[in-house]
Design a protein around this motif. Structure first.
Motif, PDB file in Angstrom:
ATOM      1  N   PRO A 271      67.628   8.572  41.750  1.00 38.87           N
ATOM      2  CA  PRO A 271      67.392   7.146  41.497  1.00 38.87           C
ATOM      3  C   PRO A 271      66.901   6.375  42.713  1.00 38.87           C
ATOM      4  O   PRO A 271      66.384   5.260  42.588  1.00 38.87           O
ATOM      5  CB  PRO A 271      68.770   6.645  41.054  1.00 38.87           C
ATOM      6  CG  PRO A 271      69.730   7.568  41.718  1.00 38.87           C
ATOM      7  CD  PRO A 271      69.057   8.908  41.750  1.00 38.87           C
ATOM      8  N   SER A 272      67.038   6.948  43.904  1.00 42.28           N
ATOM      9  CA  SER A 272      66.607   6.275  45.134  1.00 42.28           C
ATOM     10  C   SER A 272      66.209   7.328  46.164  1.00 42.28           C
ATOM     11  O   SER A 272      66.575   8.507  46.028  1.00 42.28           O
ATOM     12  CB  SER A 272      67.743   5.387  45.681  1.00 42.28           C
ATOM     13  OG  SER A 272      68.882   6.171  45.973  1.00 42.28           O
ATOM     14  N   PRO A 273      65.431   6.950  47.183  1.00 38.98           N
ATOM     15  CA  PRO A 273      65.021   7.924  48.202  1.00 38.98           C
ATOM     16  C   PRO A 273      66.227   8.645  48.817  1.00 38.98           C
ATOM     17  O   PRO A 273      67.287   8.050  49.010  1.00 38.98           O
ATOM     18  CB  PRO A 273      64.285   7.070  49.231  1.00 38.98           C
ATOM     19  CG  PRO A 273      63.797   5.892  48.453  1.00 38.98           C
ATOM     20  CD  PRO A 273      64.864   5.612  47.437  1.00 38.98           C
ATOM     21  N   TRP A 274      66.020   9.926  49.153  1.00 37.31           N
ATOM     22  CA  TRP A 274      67.115  10.748  49.670  1.00 37.31           C
ATOM     23  C   TRP A 274      66.593  11.518  50.882  1.00 37.31           C
ATOM     24  O   TRP A 274      65.575  12.199  50.815  1.00 37.31           O
ATOM     25  CB  TRP A 274      67.583  11.707  48.573  1.00 37.31           C
ATOM     26  CG  TRP A 274      68.802  12.509  48.906  1.00 37.31           C
ATOM     27  CD1 TRP A 274      69.743  12.231  49.849  1.00 37.31           C
ATOM     28  CD2 TRP A 274      69.220  13.724  48.273  1.00 37.31           C
ATOM     29  NE1 TRP A 274      70.728  13.178  49.852  1.00 37.31           N
ATOM     30  CE2 TRP A 274      70.439  14.118  48.880  1.00 37.31           C
ATOM     31  CE3 TRP A 274      68.710  14.501  47.229  1.00 37.31           C
ATOM     32  CZ2 TRP A 274      71.127  15.267  48.514  1.00 37.31           C
ATOM     33  CZ3 TRP A 274      69.394  15.632  46.847  1.00 37.31           C
ATOM     34  CH2 TRP A 274      70.591  16.019  47.485  1.00 37.31           C
ATOM     35  N   PRO A 282      61.160  10.989  47.750  1.00 41.87           N
ATOM     36  CA  PRO A 282      61.030   9.684  47.085  1.00 41.87           C
ATOM     37  C   PRO A 282      61.799   9.621  45.768  1.00 41.87           C
ATOM     38  O   PRO A 282      62.210  10.639  45.209  1.00 41.87           O
ATOM     39  CB  PRO A 282      59.519   9.573  46.835  1.00 41.87           C
ATOM     40  CG  PRO A 282      59.048  10.993  46.743  1.00 41.87           C
ATOM     41  CD  PRO A 282      59.901  11.772  47.697  1.00 41.87           C
ATOM     42  N   THR A 283      61.959   8.409  45.296  1.00 37.36           N
ATOM     43  CA  THR A 283      62.628   8.170  44.007  1.00 37.36           C
ATOM     44  C   THR A 283      61.939   8.963  42.892  1.00 37.36           C
ATOM     45  O   THR A 283      60.707   9.015  42.818  1.00 37.36           O
ATOM     46  CB  THR A 283      62.588   6.672  43.669  1.00 37.36           C
ATOM     47  OG1 THR A 283      63.249   5.951  44.709  1.00 37.36           O
ATOM     48  CG2 THR A 283      63.273   6.390  42.343  1.00 37.36           C
TER      49      THR A 283
END
Length: 337
Positions: A271-274, A282-283
């Motif tokens: 769900p969000s950058p990691w 990226p997401t």
């Protein structure tokens, strides 16, 4: 002139051993071919630079390097298949390229991509012919072949035409043929190339047991790190014809500090950058692949396994040429400091 005697416990020794090939450079097209008749351009390529080497008896030595580094050239010189351009070598007290019959009866070479057995007959018939070539008693030689086949779990294919065997079965037959006369020194060039994991493990286990029992000296080339790590006590690394490392496998592994490759998949995109090991995903990313130093692997594995929806997780085998490249880069950097 007699050959110098090697010290006790030494199987082979080289001094300044090198090999240079002269190759013809043909220009493209018809006119290039025509020009080659009266104005040829040649290039000297150093396949093996001056090499000094000493190997004790009864040891398995791993010989590694990138494709074209000079590994097979060194084996061919030491086995007497080709002549060196310069330098000296003594193997079991003989000069290999003189091809003395007494030396040929004590050595064997197995090239993983070339057959020594006859394609259209059964392995057992090939072993009969090899027994004649080496002047071995038939009963002794064939009994030895059956014993080796049992160790390799391939006794059931001894009487089947070689061309009808699988790659793994053929390689086992080739290995038996190379050991039929119980050589004191054995040169193995990529004996597990193209084989599946089970066949590789079987051959490694066999070689380990055979060397423990018969104590031959073995020089083994391979691109599979498992072959080298599980069998060899000494490691030689060749790069562009030069011997750049001669030491233990453990020391090489410690100095190389190769990265590991990790691949995994989540059931849904993130769900969000990691950020993992300085790599930002990226997401929406669902399939991941990254490289990380070995000392970061435990923490990374913990972070990945705690992620919800983990479907698949694999640690991929690192390309051995990448390990070699990393080792050479690190060594060059230390030398410049």
């Amino acid at each position: 002139m007699s050959n110098p005697v090697l010290p006790d416990g030494i199987a082979l020794s080289t001094r300044g051993l090198s090999r240079t090939f002269r190759t013809y450079q043909k220009q493209p097209g018809f006119w290039g071919s025509l020009e080659g008749f009266y104005k040829r351009k040649f290039e000297d390529r150093v396949a093996l630079a001056a090499t000094d080497l000493t190997i004790p008896s009864g040891r398995i030595v791993g010989l590694v390097g990138a494709n074209g580094a000079g590994k097979t050239t060194l084996l061919k010189i030491l086995s007497g298949l080709i002549y060196p351009s310069s330098g000296q070598a003594q193997v079991l007290g003989f000069t290999p390229w003189e091809r003395n019959n007494a030396y040929l009866r004590q050595m064997s070479i197995l090239l993983g991509q070339k057959n020594q057995l006859w394609w259209d007959i059964s392995p057992m018939d090939s072993f009969r012919l090899l027994a004649d070539i080496y002047d071995l008693p038939k009963i002794t030689a064939l009994g030895r072949a059956e014993d080796l086949a049992r160790m390799l779990d391939c006794h059931h294919v001894l009487k089947i035409q070689l061309r009808r065997l699988s790659l793994g079965e053929r390689m086992k037959m080739e290995l038996i043929g190379a050991l039929l006369h119980q050589p004191r020194i054995l040169f193995l060039d990529e004996p597990t190339i193209g084989l599946d994991i089970v066949a590789q493990a079987t051959i490694r286990k066999f070689l380990s047991a055979y060397v423990a029992d018969k104590a031959p000296t073995v020089i083994l080339t391979s691109h599979y790190m498992d072959d080298i790590a599980s069998l060899a006590s000494q490691l030689l690394l060749i790069s562009k014809g030069n011997l750049v490392y001669n030491g233990t496998v453990e020391d090489f592994t410690r100095k190389s500090l190769a990265k590991q490759k990790i691949a995994f998949t989540l059931s849904e995109g993130i769900p969000s950058p990691w950020t993992l090991s300085q790599t930002v995903f990226p997401t929406g990313t669902q399939t991941f692949q990254l490289e990380a130093p070995e000392n970061e692997i435990p923490a990374l594995m913990q972070a990945i396994t705690q992620r919800p929806g983990l479907c698949d997780l694999r640690i991929l085998e690192v390309d051995f040429e990448d390990v070699i490249h990393h080792f050479l880069t690190e060594s060059q950097g230390q030398a410049q400091q």
